[in-house]
Motif scaffolding. Sequence first.
Motif, mmCIF file in Angstrom:
data_model
loop_
_atom_site.group_PDB
_atom_site.id
_atom_site.type_symbol
_atom_site.label_atom_id
_atom_site.label_comp_id
_atom_site.label_asym_id
_atom_site.label_seq_id
_atom_site.Cartn_x
_atom_site.Cartn_y
_atom_site.Cartn_z
ATOM 1 N N GLU A 241 17.311 17.008 13.673
ATOM 2 C CA GLU A 241 18.258 16.749 12.582
ATOM 3 C C GLU A 241 17.644 15.804 11.550
ATOM 4 O OE1 GLU A 241 19.079 16.455 15.896
ATOM 5 O OE2 GLU A 241 20.221 18.328 16.011
ATOM 6 N N ASP A 242 16.870 14.830 12.014
ATOM 7 C CA ASP A 242 16.173 13.925 11.096
ATOM 8 C C ASP A 242 15.204 14.704 10.212
ATOM 9 O OD1 ASP A 242 17.390 11.614 12.219
ATOM 10 O OD2 ASP A 242 15.735 11.350 13.648
ATOM 11 N N VAL A 243 14.456 15.605 10.820
ATOM 12 C CA VAL A 243 13.469 16.400 10.087
ATOM 13 C C VAL A 243 14.170 17.289 9.061
ATOM 14 C CG1 VAL A 243 11.711 18.205 10.295
ATOM 15 C CG2 VAL A 243 11.811 16.355 11.983
ATOM 16 N N LYS A 244 15.254 17.930 9.467
ATOM 17 C CA LYS A 244 15.998 18.803 8.563
ATOM 18 C C LYS A 244 16.545 18.018 7.368
ATOM 19 C CE LYS A 244 19.842 22.039 8.385
ATOM 20 N NZ LYS A 244 20.904 22.698 9.134
ATOM 21 N N ALA A 245 17.126 16.851 7.625
ATOM 22 C CA ALA A 245 17.672 16.028 6.543
ATOM 23 C C ALA A 245 16.565 15.566 5.598
ATOM 24 C CB ALA A 245 18.422 14.831 7.115
ATOM 25 N N PHE A 246 15.432 15.165 6.147
ATOM 26 C CA PHE A 246 14.307 14.714 5.324
ATOM 27 C C PHE A 246 13.832 15.857 4.426
ATOM 28 C CE2 PHE A 246 9.876 13.411 4.551
ATOM 29 C CZ PHE A 246 10.057 12.088 4.174
ATOM 30 N N PRO B 266 0.831 -1.196 0.000
ATOM 31 C CA PRO B 266 0.000 0.000 0.000
ATOM 32 C C PRO B 266 0.872 1.256 0.000
ATOM 33 C CG PRO B 266 -0.061 -1.054 2.161
ATOM 34 C CD PRO B 266 0.749 -1.932 1.261
ATOM 35 N N ILE B 267 0.562 2.150 -0.897
ATOM 36 C CA ILE B 267 1.281 3.421 -1.007
ATOM 37 C C ILE B 267 0.300 4.530 -0.660
ATOM 38 C CG2 ILE B 267 2.443 5.004 -2.575
ATOM 39 C CD1 ILE B 267 3.326 2.546 -4.178
ATOM 40 N N THR B 268 0.741 5.458 0.202
ATOM 41 C CA THR B 268 -0.103 6.574 0.615
ATOM 42 C C THR B 268 0.502 7.878 0.109
ATOM 43 O OG1 THR B 268 -0.715 5.367 2.617
ATOM 44 C CG2 THR B 268 -1.145 7.746 2.594
ATOM 45 N N PRO B 269 -0.121 8.518 -0.878
ATOM 46 C CA PRO B 269 0.384 9.816 -1.322
ATOM 47 C C PRO B 269 0.131 10.869 -0.236
ATOM 48 C CG PRO B 269 -1.101 8.841 -2.953
ATOM 49 C CD PRO B 269 -1.227 8.037 -1.692
ATOM 50 N N LEU B 270 1.170 11.666 0.064
ATOM 51 C CA LEU B 270 1.031 12.760 1.027
ATOM 52 C C LEU B 270 1.023 14.117 0.327
ATOM 53 C CD1 LEU B 270 3.372 11.555 3.913
ATOM 54 C CD2 LEU B 270 0.915 11.165 3.616
ATOM 55 N N SER B 271 1.555 14.150 -0.885
ATOM 56 C CA SER B 271 1.556 15.373 -1.704
ATOM 57 C C SER B 271 1.779 14.929 -3.144
ATOM 58 C CB SER B 271 2.677 16.326 -1.254
ATOM 59 O OG SER B 271 3.948 15.827 -1.640
ATOM 60 N N ASP B 272 1.834 15.888 -4.054
ATOM 61 C CA ASP B 272 2.107 15.556 -5.456
ATOM 62 C C ASP B 272 3.506 14.989 -5.643
ATOM 63 O OD1 ASP B 272 -0.402 16.438 -6.180
ATOM 64 O OD2 ASP B 272 0.289 18.413 -6.811
ATOM 65 N N SER B 273 4.403 15.296 -4.709
ATOM 66 C CA SER B 273 5.797 14.891 -4.886
ATOM 67 C C SER B 273 6.285 13.834 -3.896
ATOM 68 C CB SER B 273 6.708 16.120 -4.803
ATOM 69 O OG SER B 273 6.571 16.745 -3.545
ATOM 70 N N LEU B 274 5.428 13.388 -2.962
ATOM 71 C CA LEU B 274 5.851 12.405 -1.965
ATOM 72 C C LEU B 274 4.738 11.420 -1.640
ATOM 73 C CD1 LEU B 274 7.964 11.421 0.199
ATOM 74 C CD2 LEU B 274 6.703 12.854 1.810
ATOM 75 N N ASP C 268 13.619 18.534 -0.919
ATOM 76 C CA ASP C 268 13.929 19.723 -1.730
ATOM 77 C C ASP C 268 14.891 19.429 -2.876
ATOM 78 O OD1 ASP C 268 12.305 21.258 -0.104
ATOM 79 O OD2 ASP C 268 13.953 22.135 1.047
ATOM 80 N N THR C 269 15.673 18.353 -2.778
ATOM 81 C CA THR C 269 16.734 18.143 -3.763
ATOM 82 C C THR C 269 16.608 16.866 -4.592
ATOM 83 O OG1 THR C 269 18.148 17.093 -2.089
ATOM 84 C CG2 THR C 269 18.399 19.480 -2.412
ATOM 85 N N LEU C 270 15.920 15.853 -4.106
ATOM 86 C CA LEU C 270 15.809 14.610 -4.860
ATOM 87 C C LEU C 270 14.855 14.773 -6.042
ATOM 88 C CD1 LEU C 270 15.525 11.948 -2.011
ATOM 89 C CD2 LEU C 270 17.455 12.279 -3.576
ATOM 90 N N PRO C 271 15.112 14.046 -7.134
ATOM 91 C CA PRO C 271 14.152 14.050 -8.237
ATOM 92 C C PRO C 271 12.800 13.521 -7.747
ATOM 93 C CG PRO C 271 16.230 13.040 -8.926
ATOM 94 C CD PRO C 271 16.303 13.239 -7.432
ATOM 95 N N ALA C 272 11.747 14.223 -8.087
ATOM 96 C CA ALA C 272 10.403 13.861 -7.644
ATOM 97 C C ALA C 272 9.656 13.177 -8.794
ATOM 98 C CB ALA C 272 9.665 15.103 -7.171
ATOM 99 N N PRO C 273 8.665 12.406 -8.429
ATOM 100 C CA PRO C 273 8.155 12.140 -7.093
ATOM 101 C C PRO C 273 9.029 11.151 -6.319
ATOM 102 C CG PRO C 273 6.786 11.039 -8.711
ATOM 103 C CD PRO C 273 7.806 11.820 -9.468
#
Length: 116
Positions: free
Chosen positions: A76-81, A4-12, A86-91
Motif C-alpha cells: 500500500e505504501d508503494v502504491k500510494a507513493f 545532500p539531494i540525490t536525483p533518482l530521475s528527472d522528476s524525483l 503520477d499526480t504531484l507537480p514535478a519535480p
Amino acid sequence: MSTPITPLSDSLAVAPNWRRRHGGCQAAGYQSVIINRPDYEGGESQPASADVIKAGEQAGLTVVYQPVVSGAITPEDVKAFRQYLDTLPAPVLAYCRSGTRCTHLYNAAKQETSQS
C-alpha cells in the motif's frame, strides 16, 4: 553544510530529513514534497508534518504526508507513493531520515510500473 539531494530521475530526488526552508526547496526547482518520515520518528526535535506542510504551502509548494515505517514498507505504501509521483507537480523531492526509505519506495514503485 547543505542537505545532500540525490536525483533518482528527472522528476524525483530524495534527501535526508529536509532542514532547509521551503523557499530554498522551491528555488532549487522542486514543485512538490513528499514527507515519508513519520512524525517524531527522531524525537520531539523533529518538526511535525503539519508544520512542514503549512510552511511548504506558504512557499508555493504542494506537500503531502505519507508516513512510512523504516524497514516495513507495505504494498500500500508503494502504491500510494507511485500515485503521488503520477499526480504531484514535478519535480518532486521526497524525504525521510536518510533518503534510503524514499529510494526503496521509488525502486519498488518503478518495478511495479514496469510489471503492469
